[in-house]
Motif scaffolding. Structure first.
Motif, short mmCIF file in Angstrom:
data_model
loop_
_atom_site.label_atom_id
_atom_site.label_comp_id
_atom_site.label_asym_id
_atom_site.label_seq_id
_atom_site.Cartn_x
_atom_site.Cartn_y
_atom_site.Cartn_z
N UNK A 59 0.82 -1.22 0.00
CA UNK A 59 0.00 0.00 0.00
C UNK A 59 0.85 1.27 0.00
N UNK A 61 2.99 2.12 -2.14
CA UNK A 61 3.19 2.68 -3.48
C UNK A 61 1.96 3.47 -3.94
N UNK A 62 0.92 3.49 -3.12
CA UNK A 62 -0.24 4.30 -3.49
C UNK A 62 0.08 5.76 -3.25
N UNK A 63 -0.35 6.60 -4.17
CA UNK A 63 -0.05 8.02 -4.04
C UNK A 63 -0.75 8.62 -2.83
N UNK A 64 -1.96 8.16 -2.54
CA UNK A 64 -2.76 8.87 -1.54
C UNK A 64 -2.17 8.84 -0.13
N UNK A 65 -1.30 7.85 0.14
CA UNK A 65 -0.75 7.82 1.49
C UNK A 65 0.39 8.82 1.70
N UNK A 66 1.42 8.76 0.86
CA UNK A 66 2.59 9.63 1.11
C UNK A 66 2.54 10.93 0.32
N UNK A 67 1.72 11.02 -0.68
CA UNK A 67 1.67 12.17 -1.59
C UNK A 67 2.99 12.36 -2.35
N UNK A 69 5.69 13.51 -1.44
CA UNK A 69 6.30 14.83 -1.25
C UNK A 69 7.77 14.76 -0.82
N UNK B 31 -7.63 16.15 1.54
CA UNK B 31 -7.17 14.83 1.12
C UNK B 31 -6.74 13.99 2.33
N UNK B 35 -9.00 10.72 4.24
CA UNK B 35 -8.47 9.39 4.60
C UNK B 35 -8.55 9.16 6.10
N UNK B 77 7.62 0.49 -7.35
CA UNK B 77 7.88 1.81 -6.76
C UNK B 77 8.67 2.69 -7.72
N UNK B 80 6.86 4.60 -10.33
CA UNK B 80 6.14 5.76 -9.81
C UNK B 80 7.10 6.92 -9.57
N UNK B 165 -3.52 7.64 8.80
CA UNK B 165 -4.33 8.83 8.98
C UNK B 165 -5.45 8.55 9.97
#
Lengths: 279, 311
Positions: A59, A61-67, A69, B31, B35, B77, B80, B165
């Protein structure tokens, strides 16, 4: 008359043959077919990639967790290093010449204006991504044990990111930078005890010629020495300090399981009763 | 309404990042909270059904039995990261082609820029200069901000919300961070960027910058409101010290009451040093908006005046 054996004609090796050759094998130490072993080796046998482990939380590698940044911040640092080095080739940190060099970069150097623009906008972006990265780390509680110390390194990196940006502001030696740095360093004059106009500064024998501001500017006014100091801090000293901190920051991330992935949520029963089995 | 003035401020190349921030911060706040609430619902569900909690994978992300819990970094990874690098590069290239970095006239110590503004990310500190002397706004407060940030992991004793979160499990720390970062830090920057004009005077968005505007400074020191003259140095300093001391005492006491009421678990778990640090940071953080209110709403200049420093 005996025929002399003809030399075999030179034939270009195919890619497949190249991959069996000594040169290729000396560079790439693993095969390229898609096996789990090779995928792992691709990361582990590469000095740059081995900051990553071979495998990570699915999970994460999902963008929504780490953004993304933190990674983007580091990428922007690389962009800034490259564009910064390019700009250094054309820049003299001396009063008068500095401004002319900027004009030269903007109008005559091939892609000079583009490079300068990219350096400027990447710097601004890096501040934004640093803040967003910290915001995300806070919201996910990722500073909690065992990552407390790494959060501290991160706070220092935030400070140095802003100082990098601030020292760079003076370098064009224009009105914008001059007055921004004047305002900024005037505050240093008010440092308690160590500033000539700060609380208890004068009582301690601090004057405009031996206070913190003097140390920052190399003088009592924003002039040639200040320009040189800003240049050295900006191009050499702070990047080195920040790089060392980044090494520690990344190393710690790696030791704590690489890029952060969402942890399984805790429920109240975990805190009181026996810890429930986690998936 | 002077749209032109607003346009000049908004489209100044160096202000573009803060304009971007105005959109990015609400987006990422939403955002993150979205979550958080999703996780909170999951937590509620699991707490109500302990049997499910034993087998559930405890994430809002989908999970099918038999899936590996990890994936290979190469390629999942790295692709991405590569994509992110390309997108960031693309944004920077377009941005750099269409918008030139500013360059003003050569530095001239004899010609003061008005307004003379720091880069946008320091405008919060510069705006604080209105309310505090430079030694506080420029040196002590930044130090406290950095020190406070570094103290966070050591005073936050809540074991929940480590790595995911959540809002419900960390209400107190999330509110404190939102107030400190979103409300104080970002609002001060927005004020510094969009509101402050020549002479660092207050111009509402769309108001024309008047370089000749004169404001009669009506600000007085707090002790003058109570009939103590500036010339009565000792009396004024004593009065100021009492007020500042009283603020910390009352503020600390109020924090103590509120924490005990709304964050009893934190109070129970923290040791004395942690608890004192939490209270001190909270009281100091709220000192800023209180001083702003005193200055903007009640024309108070200094609360405490001494021959050496003023607060």
């Amino acid at each position: 008359m005996a025929e002399t054996p003809t030399k075999p004609k030179f034939k270009l090796p195919s890619v497949a043959e190249l991959k069996e050759g000594q040169i290729w094998k000396s560079i790439f130490r693993h095969k390229l077919d898609e096996t789990p072993r090779n995928r792992s080796l691709a990361v582990l046998s590469n000095v740059f990639l081995h900051l990553h482990p071979a495998k990570i939380n699915r999970d994460a590698v999902r963008y929504n967790y780490t953004w993304g940044m933190g990674g983007i911040t580091f990428y922007l640092f690389l962009v800034l290093t490259i564009t910064g080095v390019l700009l250094m080739f054309y820049y003299h940190p001396s009063k008068g010449q500095a401004y002319r060099d900027i004009m030269y970069i903007m109008h005559d150097v091939p892609f000079g204006n583009f490079t300068r623009n990219m350096h400027r906008w990447a710097a601004h972006s890096m501040i934004i991504t640093t803040w967003l990265h910290m915001f995300r780390v806070f919201l996910t509680g990722s500073y909690k044990p065992p990552r407390e110390f790494n959060w501290n390194i991160g706070v220092l990196l935030l400070l140095f990111t802003m100082l990098l940006s601030f020292t760079g502001y003076l370098l064009p030696d224009d009105q914008l930078g001059f007055w921004a740095v004047t305002v900024g360093t005037n505050m240093a004059r008010a440092t308690p005890v160590l500033g000539s106009e700060g609380p208890f500064g004068p009582q301690m024998g601090i004057t405009a010629f031996n206070d913190v501001r003097f140390a920052l500017l190399g003088g009592s006014i924003v002039d040639a020495n200040a320009l040189l100091r800003a240049y050295i801090w900006h191009c050499v000293a702070i990047p080195i300090i920040a790089s060392v901190l980044m090494i520690v920051h990344f190393w710690r991330i790696r030791k704590d399981g690489a890029i952060s992935g969402p942890a399984p949520v805790m429920i109240e029963q975990d805190l009181s009763g026996p810890v429930a089995k986690k998936a | 309404m002077d749209w032109h003035q607003l346009m000049i401020i908004t489209t100044a190349p160096d202000n573009v990042p803060i304009v971007i921030m105005l959109f990015l911060m609400p987006f990422y706040t939403w955002y993150g909270l979205k979550q958080s609430f999703a996780n909170d619902r999951l937590i509620e569900k699991l707490e109500a059904d302990p049997e499910l909690a034993k087998t559930h994978h405890r994430k809002t992300q989908p999970w099918v039995k038999g899936w590996d819990s990890t994936v290979h970094v190469w390629p999942y990874l790295l692709k991405i990261e590569f994509l992110a690098a390309i997108i960031v590069t693309l944004i920077l290239v377009v941005w750099s082609i269409f918008l030139d970095a500013p360059l003003e006239e050569p530095a001239n110590p004899n010609l003061t820029m008005n307004p003379s503004k720091a880069p946008w990310y320091f405008l919060g500190l510069q705006e604080m200069l209105v309310y505090f002397d430079p030694w506080i706004a420029g040196v002590v407060l930044p130090g406290i901000i950095l020190g406070g940030l570094m103290a966070i992991p050591y005073i936050d004793v809540n074991p929940r919300g480590n790595g995911y979160y959540t809002y419900k499990q960390r209400k107190f720390s999330i509110w404190m961070f939102f107030i400190g970062f979103l409300v104080l830090w970002l609002v001060l920057i927005v004020v510094g960027t969009f509101i402050r004009g020549p002479g660092w005077m207050w111009f509402w968005p769309g108001e024309t910058w008047d370089h000749h505007r004169i404001v009669h400074e009506l600000n007085r020191n707090l002790h003058e409101f109570f009939g103590i003259k500036d010339s009565e140095v000792l009396k004024a300093a004593g009065f100021g010290a009492t007020v500042v001391g009283a603020y910390f005492a009352v503020g600390g006491f109020a924090c103590d009451r509120l924490f005990r009421k709304f964050a009893p678990e934190m109070v129970k778990k923290q040791n004395v040093a942690q608890y004192a640090t939490t209270i001190a940071l909270t009281v100091m953080m709220f000192g800023l908006p209180i001083k702003m209110l005193l200055r903007l709403g009640f024309t108070v200049k200094y609360v405490m005046v001494t021959p050496w420093f003023n607060i």
